[in-house]
Design a protein around this motif. Structure first.
Motif, PDB file in Angstrom:
ATOM      1  N   GLN A   1       0.830  -1.200   0.000  1.00 32.92           N
ATOM      2  CA  GLN A   1       0.000   0.000   0.000  1.00 32.92           C
ATOM      3  C   GLN A   1       0.870   1.257   0.000  1.00 32.92           C
ATOM      4  O   GLN A   1       1.830   1.370   0.766  1.00 32.92           O
ATOM      5  N   THR A   2       0.514   2.176  -0.879  1.00 36.87           N
ATOM      6  CA  THR A   2       1.169   3.474  -0.968  1.00 36.87           C
ATOM      7  C   THR A   2       0.225   4.524  -0.395  1.00 36.87           C
ATOM      8  O   THR A   2      -0.779   4.202   0.246  1.00 36.87           O
ATOM      9  N   ALA A   3       0.531   5.787  -0.652  1.00 38.35           N
ATOM     10  CA  ALA A   3      -0.372   6.845  -0.205  1.00 38.35           C
ATOM     11  C   ALA A   3      -1.754   6.707  -0.833  1.00 38.35           C
ATOM     12  O   ALA A   3      -2.747   7.181  -0.281  1.00 38.35           O
ATOM     13  N   ASP A   4      -1.826   6.043  -2.000  1.00 39.81           N
ATOM     14  CA  ASP A   4      -3.103   5.789  -2.665  1.00 39.81           C
ATOM     15  C   ASP A   4      -3.636   4.401  -2.361  1.00 39.81           C
ATOM     16  O   ASP A   4      -4.543   3.915  -3.052  1.00 39.81           O
ATOM     17  N   GLY A   5      -3.099   3.763  -1.340  1.00 34.25           N
ATOM     18  CA  GLY A   5      -3.554   2.442  -0.963  1.00 34.25           C
ATOM     19  C   GLY A   5      -3.066   1.382  -1.926  1.00 34.25           C
ATOM     20  O   GLY A   5      -2.032   1.516  -2.592  1.00 34.25           O
TER      21      GLY A   5
END
Length: 810
Positions: free
Chosen positions: A787-791
């Protein structure tokens, strides 16, 4: 006259004629013109095809297409880190090496398809490959200090390079043409190092001599060469003079004529060796966040132009790089590289034939007819009287008087008319000519001013017609008028259409669940122990976990979590089940971050991943779980020679220093991998159904088009099942993916490589040898996305056939 010939011979070719220069000159030798194989002058037309970027089951298909195009040779790098993945016990331990793929590839090329091979074992290969092929574990033996030591003359590097050669060269030696029956195909050339001019270090000659010595000691008898390595170009050194240099041509769309001048210059400076182009531009690689290979300027016109201009300059060896595109399976691409290594090659990543294939085949037809004559022709770029400034070219003259007139239109507008060719001005038109006899000795056969050469041919006029950026060669046999000449290469107007094997399959529902990190294979971690020391030298996610008890004051004050990694890789964190926000660098999660901080190594007291954990810690027991994303090593600079993994980490009241060092555990794989979730037979209990978007178009390329989700955990898994009709067997298919999150994909248990949410790659090749076709035979495509800042949101997914030779640019 005999005395003069002797002087010329000694001055120009004394080093090459030294005893032992060609152990088997009856099988293979070279001189200032070309290679001579089994007594036949040979113009080498080679196709770059990397066995490690193509499933073994598809090699025959690729070899078949290479052979059909008229190539007589196939070339590949040999990556050290691919063949010796685990750290050996020492310099004399070769038990970790596995060369079965390399052996099978060579034997298929030689015995089944009748192709010669050229191999380039480095140890440094570049090739947009992780670490430039240096194993990650090798950094454990680094001598210390801030200077680069790989590729250098440092004694420790030389010892390990000799270790690699002692392992790989005997495998190569067994397939040398000198050890095959006469007329049989085999290995003909081996390259030392790679593009050494692009690397700054002292003592290059020392390393090159060591590599040559190690190659000979291990049994190599075929010629050795380098590329872009001044230390070997026309060297007077007793050893390095027997290693010839070659050139690589990556030139602009309107700079094709420079290939002719560079080749002519190479042959002037290195008059005792053939002119070789080790990498004739067949396209370009693609970068994460950049453009795909298909958008590169190197189209079929450019490809034909640089090939013909190289021949004009006197090239008698050309290796098309890449002739065959490939894939970075398992994430083996260098840091910043996409999973696709399509390269806009003549034979595309998926095995279909692009526009350049027709050119490659037409060039192969030309060389099949005229290659032997060109191998000993003289001449080069010359004056074209009455031509527009966009028209460039020249002439080469074979020993029988055949004239080859090469023309190139460097402009966009078509050109037609008449031009007078001035052979006397051709580069190298009247140089001395030498042959190598069956004993490997250079023999002067034409002194300056003797025999047939471009300089002895009077000027002549020809008519021509060229499209914008077009190139052709006019072949004029001796004794015939200009009107009796023929234009080459002859491109076929036909392009075989792809038979569409079935309709696209749009997935409307998949299963999903978070990684079971609690089920991973945990073990205690000693501070400062790297991943290669734990047996992890490939590409994967690794988990770290710390459990710590805090009092109320500590929980309130220690609001920063600091990580010090070995090579500035990305870490994501859960604190008591809640995602922690990264504060340095900013929470952008760009895949290119961080390539390097001023190209300096990371220090043991430098914290490259910092998190705000305020409000996440509590009095009493706390659990911190981190997933470490191995970004891959660079391919020619720091962090090419760094270890990987977590060096140390802990809590702090600020962002400068640890106030509470933590004890960590490590798991070498995700929990899902430990449980076999990537395998198609794994049961899927406990997963939840997730509906996908089934109507909106999925872009097949582009940057920053991923869906926006929210970060809720560490790694999210998705599992998709689909069927393909029986008629889909043997046809190329692709997965179109619209998702956020970075991670890996598996098709029926095979690791397809990495998904980078930033793009531009949205389309992933599904090798047909790994697909199952027919009713009731399910295929399973699995994602593990950090998961990144955008999930890690999988919005849309489609399985579709490749329907065009050139994918639509949308």
């Amino acid at each position: 006259m005999a005395f003069l010939r002797a002087l010329l011979f000694c001055a120009a070719f004394g080093a090459l004629a030294a005893p032992g220069a060609f152990p088997r000159p009856d099988r293979i030798r070279y001189d200032g013109h070309c290679l001579t194989l089994d007594g036949q002058d040979t113009l080498v037309y080679s196709a770059a095809f990397h066995y490690f970027r193509c499933p073994k089951e598809l090699w025959r298909d690729r070899f078949r297409k290479i052979k059909a195009a008229g190539f007589n040779t196939v070339e590949s790098y040999v990556p050290w880190n691919w063949h010796e993945r685990s750290m050996p016990a020492g310099l004399d331990d070769f038990s970790k090496c596995d060369f079965r793929d390399l052996q099978a590839w060579m034997r298929m090329a030689h015995d089944e398809f009748g192709l010669y091979t050229i191999l380039r074992p480095g140890p440094f290969i570049c090739a947009e490959w992780s670490g430039g092929a240096y194993p990650r574990w090798l950094a454990k033996f680094a001598p210390g200090g801030s200077d680069l030591w790989l590729r250098s003359a440092h004694p420790d590097h030389i010892r390990w390079a000799e270790h690699w050669y002692a392992a790989v060269v005997p495998v190569l030696a067994r397939e040398q043409v000198t050890r095959k029956p006469k007329g049989a195909k085999g290995l003909i050339l081996v390259q030392l190092e790679n593009e050494y001019d692009n690397h700054e270090c002292a003592g290059k000659e020392t390393l090159l001599r060591a590599l040559r010595g190690a190659a000979l000691k291990a049994g190599l008898e075929v010629p050795l060469f380098t590329c872009l390595t001044e230390e070997c170009r026309a060297s007077k050194d007793a050893e390095l003079s027997q290693v010839f240099d070659s050139d690589n041509y990556y030139v602009g769309l309107r700079e094709a004529s420079s290939c002719a001048h560079r080749m002519a210059d190479l042959r002037r400076r290195q008059s005792d060796a053939p002119g070789f182009v080790t990498e004739l531009q067949g396209g370009w690689f693609s970068l994460v966040g950049g453009r795909l290979s298909e958008e590169h300027y190197s189209d079929e016109r450019h490809f034909q132009a640089i090939a013909l201009m190289s021949l004009l300059g006197g090239a008698t060896g050309m290796n098309v790089y890449m002739a065959c595109g490939g894939t970075h399976f398992e994430g083996w691409g260098a840091r910043g590289m996409t999973t696709t290594y399509d390269y806009n090659a003549p034979i595309r990543e998926n095995g279909t034939l692009g526009p350049k294939y027709a050119v490659a085949k037409a060039l192969g037809g030309f060389l099949r007819v005229h290659g032997r004559a060109l191998a000993r022709a003289e001449g080069g770029p010359c004056e074209l009287q009455g031509a527009s400034k966009e028209l460039v070219g020249g002439v080469r003259v074979a020993q029988d008087g055949t004239r080859f007139v090469f023309l190139h239109n460097s402009g966009d507008a078509p050109l037609r008319g008449k031009v007078r060719v001035m052979p006397a001005s051709a580069a190298g038109a009247d140089r001395p000519m030498y042959n190598t006899d069956q004993h490997g000795n250079q023999v002067l056969v034409k002194a300056r001013g003797q025999g047939v050469s471009a300089a002895s041919i009077p000027s002549f006029e020809i008519g021509y017609e060229l499209e914008g950026l077009g190139s052709k060669v006019l072949v004029l046999p001796p004794g015939l008028p200009v009107e009796g000449g023929t234009w080459w290469p002859r491109l076929s107007a036909k392009r075989a259409p792809i038979q569409v094997p079935g309709a696209p399959v749009r997935l409307l529902q998949v299963q999903a669940r978070e990684d079971a990190w609690d089920r991973a294979q945990w073990q205690p971690l000693t501070e400062g122990v790297s991943l290669p020391e734990l047996g992890v030298s490939d590409h994967r996610y690794v988990l770290y976990r710390a459990r710590v008890r805090l009092d109320a004051v500590q929980a309130a004050r220690e609001t920063n979590l600091l990580f010090n990694t070995f090579s500035r890789d990305i870490v994501s964190v859960l604190v008591n089940g809640q995602p922690a926000r990264r504060t340095f660098p900013l929470d952008a999660d760009a895949q290119s971050w961080p390539t390097r901080k001023a190209d300096a190594r990371i220090r043991s007291d430098e914290f490259d991943n910092r998190f705000d954990v305020a409000g996440l810690l509590r009095e009493g027991g706390n659990e911190i779980v981190a997933v470490y994303e191995n970004l891959g090593h660079a391919h020619g600079y720091v962090p090419m020679e760094e270890l990987s993994g977590l060096r140390r980490a802990g809590l702090s009241t600020n962002e400068a220093a640890l106030t509470h060092t933590l004890s960590w555990e490590v798991a070498p794989d995700l929990g899902g991998l430990a449980l076999g979730w990537q395998r198609p037979e794994t049961r899927v209990e406990g997963w939840k159904n997730v509906d996908l978007d089934g109507s909106s178009a999925i872009p097949r390329k582009g940057n920053r088009t991923q869906p926006k989700g929210a970060r809720t955990g560490l790694v999210t898994w998705y599992r998709a099942e689909f069927e393909l009709p029986r008629g889909a067997a043997g046809a190329p298919w692709r997965a179109l993916v619209n998702a956020s999150g970075n991670g890996y994909l598996w098709l029926n248990g095979y690791n397809l490589g990495r998904h980078w949410e930033v793009g531009p790659q949205r389309e992933f090749y599904l090798p047909e040898c790994w697909l199952r076709t027919g009713k009731g035979r399910r295929n399973v495509l699995v994602f593990a996305l950090r998961q990144t800042a955008d999930g890690a949101l999988l919005k849309a997914l489609e399985i579709a056939p490749y329907t065009e030779v050139d994918p639509p640019k949308r």
